[in-house]
Every structure is written in structure tokens, then in C-alpha cells.
Design a protein around this motif. Structure first.
Motif, mmCIF file in Angstrom:
data_model
loop_
_atom_site.group_PDB
_atom_site.id
_atom_site.type_symbol
_atom_site.label_atom_id
_atom_site.label_comp_id
_atom_site.label_asym_id
_atom_site.label_seq_id
_atom_site.Cartn_x
_atom_site.Cartn_y
_atom_site.Cartn_z
ATOM 1 N N MET A 1 0.847 -1.189 0.000
ATOM 2 C CA MET A 1 0.000 0.000 0.000
ATOM 3 C C MET A 1 0.882 1.238 0.000
ATOM 4 S SD MET A 1 -2.759 1.062 2.851
ATOM 5 C CE MET A 1 -4.061 -0.061 2.504
ATOM 6 N N ALA A 2 0.447 2.235 -0.697
ATOM 7 C CA ALA A 2 1.197 3.477 -0.746
ATOM 8 C C ALA A 2 1.220 4.088 0.638
ATOM 9 C CB ALA A 2 0.526 4.436 -1.711
ATOM 10 N N LEU A 4 1.125 6.755 2.607
ATOM 11 C CA LEU A 4 0.909 8.166 2.831
ATOM 12 C C LEU A 4 0.830 8.376 4.330
ATOM 13 C CD1 LEU A 4 -0.122 10.873 1.126
ATOM 14 C CD2 LEU A 4 -2.001 10.452 2.669
ATOM 15 N N PRO A 43 -7.172 5.682 6.790
ATOM 16 C CA PRO A 43 -7.184 7.141 6.722
ATOM 17 C C PRO A 43 -8.224 7.692 7.684
ATOM 18 C CG PRO A 43 -8.348 6.215 4.837
ATOM 19 C CD PRO A 43 -7.830 5.047 5.626
ATOM 20 N N GLY A 45 -10.154 9.825 7.096
ATOM 21 C CA GLY A 45 -11.346 10.135 6.310
ATOM 22 C C GLY A 45 -12.129 8.913 5.873
ATOM 23 N N ASP A 46 -11.921 7.751 6.495
ATOM 24 C CA ASP A 46 -12.621 6.549 6.020
ATOM 25 C C ASP A 46 -14.084 6.511 6.469
ATOM 26 O OD1 ASP A 46 -12.416 5.861 8.686
ATOM 27 O OD2 ASP A 46 -11.466 3.934 8.358
ATOM 28 N N PHE A 198 -12.759 -3.306 2.608
ATOM 29 C CA PHE A 198 -13.070 -2.053 1.927
ATOM 30 C C PHE A 198 -12.961 -2.197 0.422
ATOM 31 C CE2 PHE A 198 -11.919 1.996 0.094
ATOM 32 C CZ PHE A 198 -12.877 2.823 0.618
#
Lengths: 359, 309
Positions: A1-2, A4, A43, A45-46, A198
Motif C-alpha cells: 500500500m502506498a 501516505l 485514513p 477520512g474513512d 473495503f
């Protein structure tokens, strides 16, 4: 996974004087704020798991103002990276909350190296003198949802979009079905495993499959709001997951199980400030406020509301335990005798389905 | 019962296949020109987030889709500058593009989390859409579904029947020969890569505007990689890409339906593997056929071309 990875330090200079009185004079004089770090798997924001942990962190920061300073690292993969992040946080913080099951082993390793730092680990099972475990009894919320589903479903068939067949998820399916069958003895729960936490597209496909096959009320144990959105589009009802998903299903949402970590975070922070923090292993539910239900949707009639509130009150008072016998498995074998309550240890490793589950 | 379930099942298959088809067709054209762009996932995410953002701001489907295509194209342009003009490794550049697209879409999308837009409207054909069986099966989708299918045929025709298509294939088969007879290799590859970006952007936007009209981080969930595999599966032919996307979408959805029907007592993990197993089986079958030589990859795929000076 990236990877971030973001770091933000949030210092809210809220009403410090007001809070000082509540905390105790000796500590309040200490100039430097106690530093607390949070590690999130997803995140912020999930709108689900990590989002709810961050809501609790913000509540905590607001409550204690400049007595504490919190920081978080989001999107931390449950792999080698986690240990590095937790170690970095342990270097500068007095307390670290690692908020996912997969952080358990890395947290344990770091906890050994930093005996003075207090570690809190969510949903795992390993404790040390400086590492505590905490988890929520989400199944209590599922039982309330099940009661409502039993009353609201005309077909008597619920669709359940599930992630992976682990005890946590199986427990939820069972609690939901047991409660629904108390209302409607013929109630059936159809389960589709999306085999992902997800993937909005696949979650939506699973929801459509369930609706096409006769389910008129949906529950989910995956993280995106796609199931709620599909229910809204198809005109059926649904229960949200982790956070209030009303925006995605203003008509469809019956209620939503909301994870509220704030009461626990406040308690533990208080204990750390007072110097009374000890390792622990807690499993809190509706009573302690860790599991909440979102405001009921427009489909909920007074009768359903009353029944749901009664189950909720019964769970809080201890009169109702969602896993009370007689409980039969899918084949009709009696697994728990009438009147018996399933011990926590059995609940935590449950790997069979109750009667009425089609999985 | 069966008939009642079959039509909605097939409708779900169509929506599930459409984003894959867009992305696979775009990549197919790029690969036919000899360029391997592994950045499909990143370009899809960029398309998804920019499409959603413009839809939120303007409420216009058309503008949203144009923005999505533009976002994909912009990322593809970045790839072009690095991998074509500066002759960097295509594999490394493509992977970097995916990581970049993921990060960029997260950054842009942060303020759109938790919002929703009305889904793309259905294009009902008066008369036809009301027909029993045929109506719901063929005439009740949004415009993008028809556009994706039409693109497959259009690209097939372009590659086989037009001068431009033949030049593009020539560049992919032998860049040196194409260059020596005067074709602008780099410029043609740029065009193919930019087209691929636009299509990936549209595929991503189909997710955030029609399939599940919402924005969530990394909502493509690996579809860009499946699109890449589909190109190989399709043996670089648009018609087969169409079949492959529908086959893959079909098996994915079918396994969910089978679970819900309760008719099959197969462990769910095995059902989840079925689409991938089917892909391997079909790949094996088609590549062992007598037509094998005709199915091989473009000879210059992934090779860097430098104009000798």
C-alpha cells in the motif's frame, strides 16, 4: 500500500483553567503537557474505524486543553512499518494508543523497549505491565439492530454483507440473528462474504445480490458506505457500521452502530495524569458508552423504537445478554442450554453460526 | 424465481464490468503502440476524484466526465514526459504513477469524504426500455455503459481498418522500422498513452459517479491491476477485452449471488478465487491454441525507444 503517512500535532488551547480544578492542583502546575500518540490503520477520512478513533482523540484534546498534546499517524499498514511508527511515537510520547488488531505484536515489542511509556492496544489480547488492551462489545449493538430488523422486515429475510469469517464478525451475525428470531422465529439472515474490509464496488454488488434474492433489510460488517447507498437506491432498509451513515441513506438507515472510544480515552488519560494508570484488559459495551446507536431513521415506528429501547435498557441493566440459551446452531443442535449465558472466552472464539443464518 | 433473479444479476454484471472495460481498452491501445503503463490504478483514482469533485461543484455529468478524462490524461502526460521523452524505465515510471495518483487523489478527495452525488441518469429508450426481458437487459443503463461497448468496437475498427491504426501497431511491433520509414514514433506513442489515460480516468469516474456515487480513498480497490491483466487476457484485442471484462465481472458477481442463494456449500474463500482461477484457465487455453503466434504481445512492448542522433 502506498504509505501516505501524515503527522499532525494538534494543540488546542481550550479552557485550561476550568479543567485544572477537576484534575487536581499538583498535576495542573506541571508546565509541560503530557504527550499522547495515536496510530491509525486507515485514513482518518474513512468514515469508519479510524475516523471514529480520531473523533475520540479530538474529544480528548478538547477536554484536557493544554494539559495534553496529542498527535496521530494515519494509514499505518499492519506490517513492519507499524513497529517503526510505534517506536517513533514511543520516543516522544508518554502514552501511545495503537488502534488496530494487527498492531498488537509490534506494540508488544516496542512496549518491552520503553517500560516507562504506557501503551494501549485496541482489540488484541496481549497485556504487559505497561500495555493494556481494550475492545468494544459491538455484538450488543447488533442485538438491538436485530430486534429492529425482526420487526421491520416484511420478508423476514435480512442480507448481511460481511468481510472475513473471524470471530468478531461471526459474533455480530449471530447476535443480530438471535435477536431478530426472538421477534420473528422464522427470521433468516443471508450472509455474503465480500472477502474485503473495503471495496465500495464489491460491497455494493453484494448488497444488490442480497436484495435481488429477497432481503428487504441489510446489515454490514465492511467499512464503506456503499451498502447503505445501495439500500437507499433500491428502496430497502439498512443498518450502518462504525459511524452514522445517514447522509448515504436518509430514508434507508434504521440506525447505525457507532463506535465511541472517547469515554475510555478520557478515563485512561485521567489515570495517567493522576499516576494511577495500571494495565488492564477491558471489553466495554453500551453501558459504558463505548457502543452507541445512531438516531433512529424515518422507518422506525413507535413500536419498533420502544422494543429497541427496551433491549438497549435490558443490556445496560444486565437483564438481557444477547447470547443467552437456548441457542441452536445451523443444524439445529443445541449449543447452549436454556438460561445459560455464553462466557466471554467462548464468545471471543466463536466459529459457528446460530440457527437462521445462511452463510 | 430464476428469471426474477437472472435479469438483475446480469444488470449488476454490466455495471461491474464497465470500469474494467474502460481502463482495459485504454491500456490496450497504449500497449499496442509498445508502451507498458502500469499507472492505470493511479489514473483511475485521479479520474474518480476529479470527476466527483466537478460533479459536486457543477452538478453536470458531462463536465464531470470531461474532468475525469482530463485528469487521467494529465497523469498520462506526466508518464509520457518521463518514460517517452526522457526515456526512463516504463515499469518504474508506471508504478510511480500509481503511487502518485493514489496520494494525489487522497489529498484532493479529503474534503469530499462522506458526500454523495446523484448517480448518472439512465438512458431510457422510449418503447424499447419497456420491453419485457430485453428492455431491462439491454436498454436500461447510463450512457457510459453504451459508450464503453461502442469504444471496444470503435477501437477494434481503428486498429484493423484505418491507416492510423496500422501505423500505431507498426510502432508497437517495430519502432526502429517505423521510425526509418518516417513515422514519428514518440509522437504516436504519446497519443496512445494520453488516450489510455483518458479511458482510465473515465473508468475511475464510472466508479465514483455511477457504480457507487461517492468518494472514498482508494475506492478503485485494485481494479487498475485487473484491467492490466485483462489486456494480456484479451491478447491485445478490443473484442476479447470486452468479453474478458464481462466474463470477469460476471464471475465476480455470480460468486456473490451463489453465496446469497445458499445453494452451494463451497467455502467462500474458494468462491472468491473463482474469477482469478477462471482467468488463468482461459489464458492457458487461448495461449495454447494453434493461433498462438497471432496472439503474442506487441514486439516492442515496454522497450524504450531513443531516436539515434
Amino acid at each position: 500500500m502506498a504509505g501516505l503517512i501524515e503527522r499532525r500535532t494538534l494543540l488546542t488551547g481550550a479552557a485550561a483553567t476550568g479543567a485544572a480544578a477537576a484534575i487536581g492542583i499538583g498535576r495542573a502546575r506541571a508546565a509541560a503537557p503530557m504527550k499522547i500518540g495515536f496510530v491509525y490503520v486507515g485514513p482518518v477520512g474513512d468514515l469508519g474505524w479510524s475516523y471514529q478513533h480520531d473523533v475520540a482523540r479530538k474529544t480528548l484534546q478538547e477536554k484536557y486543553g493544554d494539559k495534553i498534546a496529542t498527535q496521530f499517524v494515519e494509514n499505518v499498514a499492519e506490517g513492519p512499518d507499524a513497529e517503526r511508527v510505534i517506536r517513533e511515537l514511543a520516543k516522544v510520547n508518554a502514552m501511545v494508543f495503537a488502534t488496530s488488531f494487527g498492531f498488537m505484536n509490534p506494540t508488544e515489542r516496542v512496549a518491552k523497549q520503553f517500560p516507562k511509556v504506557k501503551f494501549e492496544q485496541a482489540t488484541g489480547y496481549k497485556t504487559r505491565p505497561n500495555m493494556a488492551e481494550y475492545n468494544a462489545r459491538f455484538y450488543e449493538g447488533r442485538a438491538v439492530c436485530g430486534t429492529m430488523a425482526g420487526m421491520l422486515s416484511k420478508a423476514g429475510v435480512a442480507g448481511y454483507v460481511a468481510s472475513f469469517p473471524i470471530p468478531e464478525v461471526v459474533m455480530g451475525i449471530n447476535a443480530f440473528t438471535l435477536a431478530a428470531r426472538k421477534v420473528n422465529p422464522n427470521f433468516k439472515t443471508k450472509v455474503i462474504w465480500a472477502n474485503t474490509w473495503f471495496d465500495p464496488g464489491r460491497e455494493s454488488d453484494a448488497a444488490k445480490s442480497l436484495i435481488d434474492q429477497g432481503a428487504d433489510i441489510l446489515a454490514q460488517h465492511t467499512d464503506s458506505p456503499a451498502v447503505m447507498q445501495t439500500a437507499e437506491a433500491r428502496g430497502v432498509l439498512a443498518f450502518g457500521q462504525s459511524s452514522d451513515m445517514r447522509r448515504f441513506g436518509p430514508k434507508a438507515q434504521v440506525t447505525s452502530i457507532v463506535d465511541n472510544w472517547a469515554p475510555y480515552y478520557i478515563l485512561r488519560t485521567q489515570q495517567a495524569l493522576d499516576g494511577t494508570w495500571k494495565t488492564d484488559d477491558v471489553w466495554w459495551g453500551i453501558k459504558e458508552g463505548m457502543v452507541e446507536l445512531a438516531p433512529y431513521g424515518p422507518a422506525v415506528t413507535d413500536k419498533v423504537r420502544a422494543a429497541a429501547d427496551e433491549v438497549k435498557a435490558g443490556i445496560v441493566s444486565g437483564k438481557i445478554h444477547p447470547f443467552t440459551g437456548p441457542i441452536k446452531d445451523q443444524k439445529g443442535n443445541l449449543k447452549l442450554a436454556a438460561g445459560a449465558v455464553m462466557p466471554d472466552a467462548d464468545l471471543l472464539k466463536i466459529n459457528w453460526y446460530v440457527e437462521g443464518v445462511q452463510a | 424465481m430464476t428469471g426474477g433473479v437472472l435479469i438483475p444479476l446480469l444488470q449488476t454484471v454490466v455495471t461491474s464490468a464497465t470500469p474494467l472495460l474502460f481502463a482495459a481498452l485504454g491500456e490496450l491501445v497504449a500497449e499496442r503502440s509498445g508502451v507498458l503503463n502500469l499507472g492505470v490504478e493511479g489514473m483511475m483514482l485521479a479520474g474518480a476524484v476529479f470527476g466527483f469533485a466537478v460533479m459536486t461543484a457543477t452538478g453536470s455529468d458531462t463536465l464531470a466526465l470531461l474532468a475525469a478524462a482530463a485528469a487521467g490524461t494529465t497523469l498520462a502526460l506526466l508518464f509520457g514526459v518521463l518514460a517517452l521523452t526522457l526515456a526512463a524505465s516504463q515499469v518504474a515510471t508506471g508504478l510511480a504513477l500509481t503511487i502518485f495518483g493514489t496520494g494525489l487523489s487522497t489529498l484532493i478527495g479529503a474534503r469530499y469524504t462522506g458526500r454523495t452525488v446523484p448517480p448518472l441518469p439512465r438512458l431510457d429508450v422510449p418503447g424499447l426500455s419497456e420491453l419485457p426481458v430485453i428492455g431491462p437487459l439491454l436498454f436500461r443503463y447510463d450512457a457510459m455503459v453504451y459508450l464503453s461497448v461502442a469504444s471496444a468496437f470503435a477501437i477494434g475498427w481503428f486498429l484493423r481498418r484505418t491507416r492510423g491504426g496500422m501505423v500505431l501497431r507498426a510502432v508497437g511491433e517495430s519502432d526502429v522500422s517505423a521510425h526509418s520509414i518516417g513515422h514519428p514514433v514518440i509522437r504516436i506513442r504519446y497519443l496512445a498513452v494520453l488516450f489510455g489515460g483518458a479511458m482510465a480516468g473515465l473508468g475511475g469516474a464510472y466508479l465514483s459517479l455511477a457504480y457507487t456515487p461517492l468518494w472514498a480513498e482508494q475506492m478503485t480497490a485494485g481494479r487498475g491491476w485487473i484491467a492490466l491483466a485483462l489486456v494480456v487476457f484479451a491478447a491485445w484485442r478490443p473484442g476479447r477485452a470486452l468479453m474478458g471484462a464481462y466474463l470477469f465481472g460476471g464471475i465476480t458477481v455470480l460468486q456473490l449471488y451463489l453465496q446469497g442463494s445458499g445453494l452451494v456449500a463451497i467455502p467462500t474463500q474458494i468462491l472468491a478465487m473463482v474469477p482469478y482461477i477462471a482467468t488463468i484457465v482461459v489464458l492457458t487455453v487461448i495461449s495454447s491454441a494453434s493461433a498462438r503466434s497471432r496472439l503474442s504481445a506487441p514486439a516492442c512492448l515496454g522497450k524504450t525507444f531513443r531516436v539515434a542522433t
